[in-house]
Design a protein around this motif. Sequence first.
Motif, PDB file in Angstrom:
ATOM      1  N   THR A  30      25.451  45.673  53.322  1.00  0.00           N
ATOM      2  CA  THR A  30      24.439  45.196  52.394  1.00  0.00           C
ATOM      3  C   THR A  30      25.116  44.700  51.127  1.00  0.00           C
ATOM      4  O   THR A  30      26.330  44.842  50.969  1.00  0.00           O
ATOM      5  CB  THR A  30      23.454  46.321  52.023  1.00  0.00           C
ATOM      6  OG1 THR A  30      24.149  47.307  51.243  1.00  0.00           O
ATOM      7  CG2 THR A  30      22.871  46.994  53.257  1.00  0.00           C
ATOM      8  N   ALA A  31      24.326  44.172  50.216  1.00  0.00           N
ATOM      9  CA  ALA A  31      24.869  43.734  48.934  1.00  0.00           C
ATOM     10  C   ALA A  31      25.423  44.920  48.141  1.00  0.00           C
ATOM     11  O   ALA A  31      26.284  44.750  47.279  1.00  0.00           O
ATOM     12  CB  ALA A  31      23.782  43.025  48.128  1.00  0.00           C
ATOM     13  N   ASN A  32      24.946  46.117  48.447  1.00  0.00           N
ATOM     14  CA  ASN A  32      25.366  47.314  47.717  1.00  0.00           C
ATOM     15  C   ASN A  32      26.502  48.075  48.379  1.00  0.00           C
ATOM     16  O   ASN A  32      26.908  49.115  47.877  1.00  0.00           O
ATOM     17  CB  ASN A  32      24.173  48.262  47.542  1.00  0.00           C
ATOM     18  CG  ASN A  32      23.078  47.625  46.717  1.00  0.00           C
ATOM     19  OD1 ASN A  32      23.346  46.858  45.810  1.00  0.00           O
ATOM     20  ND2 ASN A  32      21.843  47.931  47.058  1.00  0.00           N
ATOM     21  N   GLY A  33      26.982  47.610  49.515  1.00  0.00           N
ATOM     22  CA  GLY A  33      28.072  48.312  50.189  1.00  0.00           C
ATOM     23  C   GLY A  33      27.855  48.429  51.684  1.00  0.00           C
ATOM     24  O   GLY A  33      27.006  47.753  52.261  1.00  0.00           O
ATOM     25  N   THR A  34      28.616  49.311  52.304  1.00  0.00           N
ATOM     26  CA  THR A  34      28.603  49.484  53.751  1.00  0.00           C
ATOM     27  C   THR A  34      28.215  50.926  54.090  1.00  0.00           C
ATOM     28  O   THR A  34      28.655  51.857  53.433  1.00  0.00           O
ATOM     29  CB  THR A  34      30.002  49.180  54.326  1.00  0.00           C
ATOM     30  OG1 THR A  34      30.374  47.855  53.955  1.00  0.00           O
ATOM     31  CG2 THR A  34      30.016  49.296  55.825  1.00  0.00           C
ATOM     32  N   GLN A  35      27.374  51.055  55.138  1.00  0.00           N
ATOM     33  CA  GLN A  35      26.987  52.373  55.624  1.00  0.00           C
ATOM     34  C   GLN A  35      27.261  52.444  57.117  1.00  0.00           C
ATOM     35  O   GLN A  35      27.163  51.435  57.819  1.00  0.00           O
ATOM     36  CB  GLN A  35      25.508  52.636  55.376  1.00  0.00           C
ATOM     37  CG  GLN A  35      25.158  52.775  53.909  1.00  0.00           C
ATOM     38  CD  GLN A  35      23.684  53.035  53.716  1.00  0.00           C
ATOM     39  OE1 GLN A  35      22.843  52.331  54.255  1.00  0.00           O
ATOM     40  NE2 GLN A  35      23.362  54.059  52.944  1.00  0.00           N
ATOM     41  N   LEU A  36      27.552  53.644  57.601  1.00  0.00           N
ATOM     42  CA  LEU A  36      27.838  53.867  59.015  1.00  0.00           C
ATOM     43  C   LEU A  36      26.794  54.823  59.586  1.00  0.00           C
ATOM     44  O   LEU A  36      26.496  55.854  58.999  1.00  0.00           O
ATOM     45  CB  LEU A  36      29.238  54.471  59.182  1.00  0.00           C
ATOM     46  CG  LEU A  36      29.712  54.709  60.601  1.00  0.00           C
ATOM     47  CD1 LEU A  36      29.863  53.387  61.346  1.00  0.00           C
ATOM     48  CD2 LEU A  36      31.032  55.464  60.600  1.00  0.00           C
ATOM     49  N   PHE A  37      26.241  54.456  60.752  1.00  0.00           N
ATOM     50  CA  PHE A  37      25.252  55.265  61.454  1.00  0.00           C
ATOM     51  C   PHE A  37      25.806  55.579  62.842  1.00  0.00           C
ATOM     52  O   PHE A  37      26.383  54.711  63.482  1.00  0.00           O
ATOM     53  CB  PHE A  37      23.922  54.512  61.583  1.00  0.00           C
ATOM     54  CG  PHE A  37      23.339  54.123  60.250  1.00  0.00           C
ATOM     55  CD1 PHE A  37      22.416  54.941  59.625  1.00  0.00           C
ATOM     56  CD2 PHE A  37      23.719  52.949  59.621  1.00  0.00           C
ATOM     57  CE1 PHE A  37      21.877  54.592  58.400  1.00  0.00           C
ATOM     58  CE2 PHE A  37      23.189  52.588  58.395  1.00  0.00           C
ATOM     59  CZ  PHE A  37      22.265  53.417  57.783  1.00  0.00           C
ATOM     60  N   LYS A  38      25.596  56.808  63.302  1.00  0.00           N
ATOM     61  CA  LYS A  38      26.163  57.233  64.580  1.00  0.00           C
ATOM     62  C   LYS A  38      25.079  57.727  65.518  1.00  0.00           C
ATOM     63  O   LYS A  38      24.090  58.305  65.092  1.00  0.00           O
ATOM     64  CB  LYS A  38      27.188  58.347  64.357  1.00  0.00           C
ATOM     65  CG  LYS A  38      28.378  57.930  63.535  1.00  0.00           C
ATOM     66  CD  LYS A  38      29.310  59.087  63.314  1.00  0.00           C
ATOM     67  CE  LYS A  38      30.473  58.678  62.420  1.00  0.00           C
ATOM     68  NZ  LYS A  38      31.364  59.795  62.120  1.00  0.00           N
ATOM     69  N   GLY A  39      25.295  57.510  66.821  1.00  0.00           N
ATOM     70  CA  GLY A  39      24.399  58.019  67.849  1.00  0.00           C
ATOM     71  C   GLY A  39      23.491  56.939  68.415  1.00  0.00           C
ATOM     72  O   GLY A  39      23.492  55.791  67.965  1.00  0.00           O
ATOM     73  N   THR A  40      22.711  57.315  69.411  1.00  0.00           N
ATOM     74  CA  THR A  40      21.848  56.341  70.083  1.00  0.00           C
ATOM     75  C   THR A  40      20.723  55.848  69.181  1.00  0.00           C
ATOM     76  O   THR A  40      20.173  54.780  69.411  1.00  0.00           O
ATOM     77  CB  THR A  40      21.240  56.932  71.371  1.00  0.00           C
ATOM     78  OG1 THR A  40      20.486  58.091  71.035  1.00  0.00           O
ATOM     79  CG2 THR A  40      22.315  57.280  72.377  1.00  0.00           C
ATOM     80  N   GLU A  41      20.384  56.591  68.132  1.00  0.00           N
ATOM     81  CA  GLU A  41      19.342  56.187  67.183  1.00  0.00           C
ATOM     82  C   GLU A  41      19.915  55.371  66.017  1.00  0.00           C
ATOM     83  O   GLU A  41      19.174  54.990  65.107  1.00  0.00           O
ATOM     84  CB  GLU A  41      18.626  57.428  66.635  1.00  0.00           C
ATOM     85  CG  GLU A  41      17.953  58.273  67.695  1.00  0.00           C
ATOM     86  CD  GLU A  41      16.685  57.637  68.228  1.00  0.00           C
ATOM     87  OE1 GLU A  41      15.953  57.031  67.439  1.00  0.00           O
ATOM     88  OE2 GLU A  41      16.444  57.738  69.440  1.00  0.00           O
ATOM     89  N   ALA A  42      21.203  55.093  66.032  1.00  0.00           N
ATOM     90  CA  ALA A  42      21.864  54.419  64.910  1.00  0.00           C
ATOM     91  C   ALA A  42      21.267  53.053  64.604  1.00  0.00           C
ATOM     92  O   ALA A  42      21.112  52.681  63.436  1.00  0.00           O
ATOM     93  CB  ALA A  42      23.366  54.286  65.195  1.00  0.00           C
ATOM     94  N   PHE A  43      20.914  52.290  65.631  1.00  0.00           N
ATOM     95  CA  PHE A  43      20.328  50.964  65.421  1.00  0.00           C
ATOM     96  C   PHE A  43      18.988  51.086  64.695  1.00  0.00           C
ATOM     97  O   PHE A  43      18.725  50.369  63.732  1.00  0.00           O
ATOM     98  CB  PHE A  43      20.177  50.229  66.758  1.00  0.00           C
ATOM     99  CG  PHE A  43      19.612  48.850  66.648  1.00  0.00           C
ATOM    100  CD1 PHE A  43      20.277  47.863  65.948  1.00  0.00           C
ATOM    101  CD2 PHE A  43      18.405  48.532  67.241  1.00  0.00           C
ATOM    102  CE1 PHE A  43      19.756  46.574  65.836  1.00  0.00           C
ATOM    103  CE2 PHE A  43      17.876  47.259  67.147  1.00  0.00           C
ATOM    104  CZ  PHE A  43      18.551  46.280  66.437  1.00  0.00           C
TER     105      PHE A  43
END
Length: 151
Positions: A30-43
Amino acid sequence: MKKLFMTLLLGVGTIVGAFAQSLPMVTLETANGTQLFKGTEAFKEAMAIANHGDVLTLSDGTFQACDIKKAVKIYGKGSALIDKDGSAEGDFTKLPSRIEGDLVIDIDSVDGKPKTGLYIEGVYFKNNIHAIDNLTGAEFVKNRFGDFMFW
């Protein structure tokens, strides 16, 4: 004794590393930075906080489908496997960046005008995709679809 301990430590590290690499992940830029999401619900989790113009990058793995209401860019890892004729090798479970479940594309509008800029590349969709209105200027590059319907 020291060699045995180091060998065991290396073995555990290898197993943990292999497991971590098999976990599906989504990176949201995003304009504010990067985030990481894990697992099958990540999307789903990444799409819930994404804004128009943000970039989602999917790792190998199967993700649960969700509604796409923002004009985002989504990059999967499957575009390298698509042949010139649009086909891909292998069954669904072995393809990278898979989305399972029905997906609805209904891009929010601003001041009554549809947002443009939805871009999806290298993703395999097993189930139905329903595009509802406001699908202006969308690009789908080197994807595989189960069924794509416009409403």
